[in-house]
Design an enzyme around this catalytic site. Structure first.
Site, PDB file in Angstrom:
ATOM      1  N   ARG A   1      62.666  -5.839  76.643  1.00 59.26           N
ATOM      2  CA  ARG A   1      63.252  -6.489  75.465  1.00 59.26           C
ATOM      3  C   ARG A   1      63.180  -5.453  74.346  1.00 59.26           C
ATOM      4  NH1 ARG A   1      64.217 -11.840  73.545  1.00 59.26           N
ATOM      5  NH2 ARG A   1      63.652 -12.182  71.368  1.00 59.26           N
TER       6      ARG A   1
ATOM      7  N   HIS B   1      72.714  -9.605  75.553  1.00 67.55           N
ATOM      8  CA  HIS B   1      71.634 -10.492  76.018  1.00 67.55           C
ATOM      9  C   HIS B   1      72.118 -11.210  77.286  1.00 67.55           C
ATOM     10  CE1 HIS B   1      68.066 -12.711  76.036  1.00 67.55           C
ATOM     11  NE2 HIS B   1      68.131 -13.359  74.878  1.00 67.55           N
TER      12      HIS B   1
ATOM     13  N   GLN C   1      70.345 -14.483  78.755  1.00 70.02           N
ATOM     14  CA  GLN C   1      70.609 -15.718  78.015  1.00 70.02           C
ATOM     15  C   GLN C   1      71.920 -16.349  78.440  1.00 70.02           C
ATOM     16  OE1 GLN C   1      68.644 -17.362  75.477  1.00 70.02           O
ATOM     17  NE2 GLN C   1      70.137 -18.899  76.131  1.00 70.02           N
TER      18      GLN C   1
ATOM     19  N   ARG D   1      66.339 -20.565  81.324  1.00 63.33           N
ATOM     20  CA  ARG D   1      66.016 -19.143  81.311  1.00 63.33           C
ATOM     21  C   ARG D   1      65.154 -18.792  82.531  1.00 63.33           C
ATOM     22  NH1 ARG D   1      65.953 -16.288  76.530  1.00 63.33           N
ATOM     23  NH2 ARG D   1      65.422 -14.536  77.904  1.00 63.33           N
TER      24      ARG D   1
ATOM     25  N   ASP E   1      74.278 -19.257  66.945  1.00 62.63           N
ATOM     26  CA  ASP E   1      73.022 -18.519  66.976  1.00 62.63           C
ATOM     27  C   ASP E   1      72.604 -18.286  65.533  1.00 62.63           C
ATOM     28  OD1 ASP E   1      70.829 -17.074  67.815  1.00 62.63           O
ATOM     29  OD2 ASP E   1      71.956 -15.382  68.632  1.00 62.63           O
TER      30      ASP E   1
ATOM     31  N   CYS F   1      70.630 -20.585  71.559  1.00 63.79           N
ATOM     32  CA  CYS F   1      69.613 -19.895  72.357  1.00 63.79           C
ATOM     33  C   CYS F   1      68.216 -19.993  71.760  1.00 63.79           C
ATOM     34  CB  CYS F   1      70.008 -18.437  72.569  1.00 63.79           C
ATOM     35  SG  CYS F   1      70.078 -17.444  71.059  1.00 63.79           S
TER      36      CYS F   1
END
Length: 304
Positions: free
Chosen positions: A108, A135, A138, A290, A223, A262
């Site tokens: 990450r 991402h 996700q 996830r 988001d 998310c």
């Protein structure tokens, strides 16, 4: 050949479909099981996953840790600041060392290029768990959530409202691979990267009008307006104010449309409580998924 999972646009549609189908099958097979029980096939038995974090994390950290355990493997979690990476060790040197010590690496990261550099020399699979550019994990969780609700994402219309950020980029990468339409509503000054927009091709439509994007959509996604590392907080809040997903905007989508985010969410900014806590919201399924999506990614990587 080592199987890396760096970006959705890099994988064939058939591989992506196989990963998503495996995620759904693994979730179904675990119904009623305790969280720590290992999947019947244990594809990660005797394997170790290194998890490197340059950014703070809740869902990514817990979901990958749970994922590798449910697959029968083990995880080692490290913050980049606690590693020699944080003191300037070349990324390539770290990648070569970890290739001798673990079976896969999840990163990450702040900079997408760092993950690319790591993967170029790594002898074990590398998984992009978020960068400033994309991402992909996700989006697989989001698509799993959508397909649990609708049966198939193919032919559906997804509306993205807000910042043209990394999650938006990965949605654009996924649109032609899975055959859905994506309408992206962003302010002009915060539009998606045009290189990523191009990867979506004819499946992606860009506008600055949230109502135009949401009209007749099956899924509405947003988001946070201010991501980790963004320095222009006040300017973003002022620019994005018309992009709040409230019930009036949701009412312009198809009847029965669902809402995704998310997380973490800034309630009262990009989304209202009425929407995120309402009957159209699937955010808790999305968060749980996830685990299942990433288990399928790990199993695909190990199978290579």
């Amino acid at each position: 050949m080592v199987r890396h999972f760096l970006d959705i646009h890099r994988l064939d549609a058939a591989d992506l479909r196989a990963i998503l189908d495996d995620a759904r099958a693994r979730k179904e097979a675990r119904k009623g099981w305790p969280k720590g029980k290992v999947d019947a096939d244990a594809p990660a038995k005797d394997r170790v996953l290194a998890m490197i974090f340059e950014k703070n994390s809740t869902r990514t950290r817990f979901s990958f840790d749970a994922a590798i355990r449910q697959l029968g493997g083990q995880g080692i979690i490290a913050n980049a600041a606690d590693m020699q990476l944080g003191r300037g060790e070349p990324i390539e040197d770290t990648a070569k060392v970890l290739s001798r010590m673990v079976d896969a690496v999840m990163i990450r990261a702040n900079d997408h290029e760092d993950v690319e550099r790591f993967a170029r020399v790594s002898e074990v699979p590398v998984i992009n768990a978020l960068t400033d550019r994309s991402h992909p994990c996700q989006i697989l969780a989001d698509l799993l959530t959508i397909e649990e609700h609708y049966g198939s994402v193919e032919g559906k219309t997804i509306a993205w409202v807000g910042d043209g950020n990394n999650v938006c980029h990965s949605f654009m990468h996924a649109a032609p691979k899975f055959g859905f339409k994506l309408r992206v509503a962003c302010p002009a000054e915060y539009h998606p990267d045009l290189r990523d927009l191009e990867k979506g091709g004819a499946h992606v439509f860009l506008t600055s009008d949230p109502a135009e994007a949401v009209q007749g959509a099956d899924v509405v996604v947003t988001d946070t307006w201010v991501s980790m590392g963004d320095q222009d907080y006040e300017a973003r809040l002022a620019t994005f104010e018309p992009y709040t997903v409230d019930q009036a905007l949701m009412n312009q989508a198809n009847e029965g449309a669902v809402f995704l985010h998310c997380l973490p969410a800034h309630r009262g900014e990009e989304v209202t409580d009425e929407v995120i806590d309402g009957p159209q919201s699937l955010i808790w399924d999305e968060a749980e998924n996830r685990i299942h999506a990433q288990k399928a990614v790990l199993a695909w990587c190990f199978a290579g």
